[in-house]
Design a protein around this motif. Structure first.
Motif, PDB file in Angstrom:
ATOM      1  N   GLU A 137       1.021  -0.532   0.265  1.00 13.44           N
ATOM      2  CA  GLU A 137       0.081  -0.265   0.061  1.00 13.44           C
ATOM      3  C   GLU A 137       1.410   1.432  -0.174  1.00 13.44           C
ATOM      4  OE1 GLU A 137      -2.740   0.092   3.649  1.00 13.44           O
ATOM      5  OE2 GLU A 137      -3.702  -2.157   2.011  1.00 13.44           O
ATOM      6  N   GLU A 138       1.964   1.299   1.102  1.00 20.03           N
ATOM      7  CA  GLU A 138       2.694   2.448   0.335  1.00 20.03           C
ATOM      8  C   GLU A 138       3.299   2.626  -0.585  1.00 20.03           C
ATOM      9  OE1 GLU A 138       4.440   1.586   5.201  1.00 20.03           O
ATOM     10  OE2 GLU A 138       5.598   1.009   3.707  1.00 20.03           O
ATOM     11  N   LEU A 139       3.780   1.765  -0.774  1.00 19.02           N
ATOM     12  CA  LEU A 139       4.528   1.558  -3.144  1.00 19.02           C
ATOM     13  C   LEU A 139       3.212   2.120  -3.452  1.00 19.02           C
ATOM     14  CD1 LEU A 139       6.786  -1.008  -2.625  1.00 19.02           C
ATOM     15  CD2 LEU A 139       7.496   1.294  -2.415  1.00 19.02           C
ATOM     16  N   SER A 140       1.997   1.814  -3.997  1.00 17.81           N
ATOM     17  CA  SER A 140       1.397   2.409  -4.243  1.00 17.81           C
ATOM     18  C   SER A 140       0.391   3.144  -4.486  1.00 17.81           C
ATOM     19  CB  SER A 140       0.093   1.072  -4.485  1.00 17.81           C
ATOM     20  OG  SER A 140       0.963  -0.640  -4.448  1.00 17.81           O
ATOM     21  N   LYS A 141       1.157   3.570  -3.598  1.00 22.31           N
ATOM     22  CA  LYS A 141      -0.119   5.102  -3.253  1.00 22.31           C
ATOM     23  C   LYS A 141       1.551   6.221  -3.149  1.00 22.31           C
ATOM     24  CE  LYS A 141      -3.219   3.478  -0.306  1.00 22.31           C
ATOM     25  NZ  LYS A 141      -4.032   3.994   0.492  1.00 22.31           N
ATOM     26  N   PRO A 142       0.911   7.947  -3.728  1.00 22.26           N
ATOM     27  CA  PRO A 142       2.066   9.390  -3.971  1.00 22.26           C
ATOM     28  C   PRO A 142       2.721   9.040  -2.422  1.00 22.26           C
ATOM     29  CG  PRO A 142      -0.374   9.325  -4.846  1.00 22.26           C
ATOM     30  CD  PRO A 142      -1.113   8.434  -4.390  1.00 22.26           C
ATOM     31  N   HIS A 143       3.665   9.337  -2.838  1.00 29.54           N
ATOM     32  CA  HIS A 143       4.968   8.850  -1.976  1.00 29.54           C
ATOM     33  C   HIS A 143       5.069  10.445  -0.482  1.00 29.54           C
ATOM     34  CE1 HIS A 143       8.662   9.674   0.386  1.00 29.54           C
ATOM     35  NE2 HIS A 143       8.573   8.381   0.592  1.00 29.54           N
ATOM     36  N   PRO A 144       4.315  10.775   0.148  1.00 30.94           N
ATOM     37  CA  PRO A 144       4.777  12.206  -0.138  1.00 30.94           C
ATOM     38  C   PRO A 144       6.125  12.674  -0.144  1.00 30.94           C
ATOM     39  CG  PRO A 144       4.720  11.002   2.501  1.00 30.94           C
ATOM     40  CD  PRO A 144       5.051   9.472   1.081  1.00 30.94           C
ATOM     41  N   GLU A 145       6.816  12.743  -0.072  1.00 31.91           N
ATOM     42  CA  GLU A 145       8.429  13.424  -0.177  1.00 31.91           C
ATOM     43  C   GLU A 145       8.484  13.165  -1.960  1.00 31.91           C
ATOM     44  OE1 GLU A 145      13.214  13.379   0.736  1.00 31.91           O
ATOM     45  OE2 GLU A 145      12.438  12.114   2.427  1.00 31.91           O
ATOM     46  N   TYR A 146       8.658  12.311  -2.264  1.00 21.59           N
ATOM     47  CA  TYR A 146       9.200  12.158  -4.085  1.00 21.59           C
ATOM     48  C   TYR A 146       7.826  11.705  -4.711  1.00 21.59           C
ATOM     49  CZ  TYR A 146      13.327  10.182  -1.797  1.00 21.59           C
ATOM     50  OH  TYR A 146      13.975   9.975  -0.907  1.00 21.59           O
ATOM     51  N   LYS A 147       6.805  12.123  -3.907  1.00 22.69           N
ATOM     52  CA  LYS A 147       5.110  12.952  -4.724  1.00 22.69           C
ATOM     53  C   LYS A 147       4.983  12.257  -6.370  1.00 22.69           C
ATOM     54  CE  LYS A 147       4.681  16.269  -2.169  1.00 22.69           C
ATOM     55  NZ  LYS A 147       4.353  16.209  -1.317  1.00 22.69           N
ATOM     56  N   CYS A 148       5.194  10.649  -6.067  1.00 21.04           N
ATOM     57  CA  CYS A 148       5.275   9.892  -7.447  1.00 21.04           C
ATOM     58  C   CYS A 148       4.641   8.252  -6.211  1.00 21.04           C
ATOM     59  CB  CYS A 148       6.202   9.571  -7.550  1.00 21.04           C
ATOM     60  SG  CYS A 148       7.638   9.102  -7.718  1.00 21.04           S
ATOM     61  N   VAL A 149       4.273   7.292  -7.599  1.00 23.18           N
ATOM     62  CA  VAL A 149       4.168   6.090  -6.813  1.00 23.18           C
ATOM     63  C   VAL A 149       5.176   4.822  -7.036  1.00 23.18           C
ATOM     64  CG1 VAL A 149       1.631   6.502  -6.902  1.00 23.18           C
ATOM     65  CG2 VAL A 149       2.206   5.443  -8.796  1.00 23.18           C
ATOM     66  N   PHE A 150       5.105   3.816  -6.508  1.00 25.20           N
ATOM     67  CA  PHE A 150       7.028   3.546  -7.597  1.00 25.20           C
ATOM     68  C   PHE A 150       6.262   1.672  -7.916  1.00 25.20           C
ATOM     69  CE2 PHE A 150       8.285   6.172  -4.197  1.00 25.20           C
ATOM     70  CZ  PHE A 150       9.301   6.714  -4.549  1.00 25.20           C
ATOM     71  N   ILE A 151       4.980   0.997  -7.030  1.00 21.62           N
ATOM     72  CA  ILE A 151       4.230   0.009  -8.426  1.00 21.62           C
ATOM     73  C   ILE A 151       2.959   0.120  -8.413  1.00 21.62           C
ATOM     74  CG2 ILE A 151       6.202  -1.670  -6.891  1.00 21.62           C
ATOM     75  CD1 ILE A 151       3.630  -2.320  -5.293  1.00 21.62           C
ATOM     76  N   GLU A 152       2.988  -0.239  -9.120  1.00 22.93           N
ATOM     77  CA  GLU A 152       0.868  -0.311  -9.512  1.00 22.93           C
ATOM     78  C   GLU A 152       1.094  -1.869  -9.520  1.00 22.93           C
ATOM     79  OE1 GLU A 152       0.805   0.564 -14.285  1.00 22.93           O
ATOM     80  OE2 GLU A 152       0.707   2.111 -12.989  1.00 22.93           O
ATOM     81  N   GLU A 153      -0.189  -2.506  -9.714  1.00 25.17           N
ATOM     82  CA  GLU A 153      -1.049  -3.501  -9.160  1.00 25.17           C
ATOM     83  C   GLU A 153      -1.020  -3.972 -10.906  1.00 25.17           C
ATOM     84  OE1 GLU A 153      -4.682  -6.491  -8.963  1.00 25.17           O
ATOM     85  OE2 GLU A 153      -4.232  -4.046  -7.934  1.00 25.17           O
ATOM     86  N   VAL A 154      -0.764  -4.772 -11.377  1.00 28.60           N
ATOM     87  CA  VAL A 154      -0.525  -5.713 -12.787  1.00 28.60           C
ATOM     88  C   VAL A 154      -2.467  -6.487 -12.986  1.00 28.60           C
ATOM     89  CG1 VAL A 154       0.736  -7.273 -14.841  1.00 28.60           C
ATOM     90  CG2 VAL A 154       1.853  -6.261 -13.095  1.00 28.60           C
ATOM     91  N   LYS A 155      -3.297  -5.939 -13.616  1.00 29.16           N
ATOM     92  CA  LYS A 155      -4.672  -6.362 -14.376  1.00 29.16           C
ATOM     93  C   LYS A 155      -4.508  -7.484 -14.848  1.00 29.16           C
ATOM     94  CE  LYS A 155      -6.274  -2.901 -11.721  1.00 29.16           C
ATOM     95  NZ  LYS A 155      -7.106  -2.592 -11.167  1.00 29.16           N
ATOM     96  N   ALA A 156      -4.820  -8.739 -15.044  1.00 31.39           N
ATOM     97  CA  ALA A 156      -4.072 -10.156 -16.116  1.00 31.39           C
ATOM     98  C   ALA A 156      -5.539  -9.415 -17.231  1.00 31.39           C
ATOM     99  CB  ALA A 156      -5.588 -10.643 -15.444  1.00 31.39           C
ATOM    100  N   GLU A 157      -5.292  -9.240 -18.574  1.00 33.70           N
ATOM    101  CA  GLU A 157      -6.421  -8.854 -19.401  1.00 33.70           C
ATOM    102  C   GLU A 157      -7.265  -9.871 -20.000  1.00 33.70           C
ATOM    103  OE1 GLU A 157      -3.944  -7.774 -22.879  1.00 33.70           O
ATOM    104  OE2 GLU A 157      -2.420  -6.846 -21.175  1.00 33.70           O
ATOM    105  N   LYS A 158      -8.417 -10.008 -19.945  1.00 37.40           N
ATOM    106  CA  LYS A 158      -9.027 -10.838 -20.607  1.00 37.40           C
ATOM    107  C   LYS A 158      -9.274 -11.270 -22.121  1.00 37.40           C
ATOM    108  CE  LYS A 158     -12.547  -9.666 -17.292  1.00 37.40           C
ATOM    109  NZ  LYS A 158     -13.871  -9.196 -16.698  1.00 37.40           N
ATOM    110  N   LYS A 159      -8.711 -12.162 -22.404  1.00 41.26           N
ATOM    111  CA  LYS A 159      -8.453 -12.434 -24.185  1.00 41.26           C
ATOM    112  C   LYS A 159     -10.138 -12.349 -24.104  1.00 41.26           C
ATOM    113  CE  LYS A 159      -4.929 -15.724 -22.663  1.00 41.26           C
ATOM    114  NZ  LYS A 159      -4.089 -17.063 -23.552  1.00 41.26           N
ATOM    115  N   ALA A 160     -10.081 -11.760 -25.711  1.00 38.97           N
ATOM    116  CA  ALA A 160     -11.309 -12.236 -25.966  1.00 38.97           C
ATOM    117  C   ALA A 160     -11.455 -13.027 -26.949  1.00 38.97           C
ATOM    118  CB  ALA A 160     -11.221 -10.939 -27.503  1.00 38.97           C
ATOM    119  N   LYS A 161     -12.962 -13.692 -27.067  1.00 47.17           N
ATOM    120  CA  LYS A 161     -12.918 -14.814 -27.886  1.00 47.17           C
ATOM    121  C   LYS A 161     -13.534 -14.199 -29.819  1.00 47.17           C
ATOM    122  CE  LYS A 161     -16.715 -16.389 -24.048  1.00 47.17           C
ATOM    123  NZ  LYS A 161     -17.911 -16.491 -23.872  1.00 47.17           N
TER     124      LYS A 161
END
Length: 63
Positions: free
Chosen positions: A38-62
């Motif tokens: 959660e700390e790395l996924s939200k904007p850091h108070p000093e650096y004003k950026c996030v460091f990681i984001e969740e990789v969402k699985a892509e749904k395959k089109a039929k």
């Protein structure tokens, strides 16, 4: 869940592990806490950026 690094950082909570943009988080063998993710996924108070984001699985089109 899988996460990818979106801003380079050194994880001071994981033996100063260096993460580069595009790498998977965490590296093999590391087990970060939910709080740390959660700390790395939200904007850091000093650096004003996030460091990681969740990789969402892509749904395959039929075809």
């Amino acid at each position: 869940m899988a996460y990818k690094v979106v801003n380079e950082f050194i994880d001071t909570h994981d033996n100063n592990t260096h993460y580069l943009v595009g790498e998977e988080y965490p590296k093999t063998g590391s087990k970060p806490t939910k709080k740390r993710i959660e700390e790395l996924s939200k904007p850091h108070p000093e650096y004003k950026c996030v460091f990681i984001e969740e990789v969402k699985a892509e749904k395959k089109a039929k075809e």
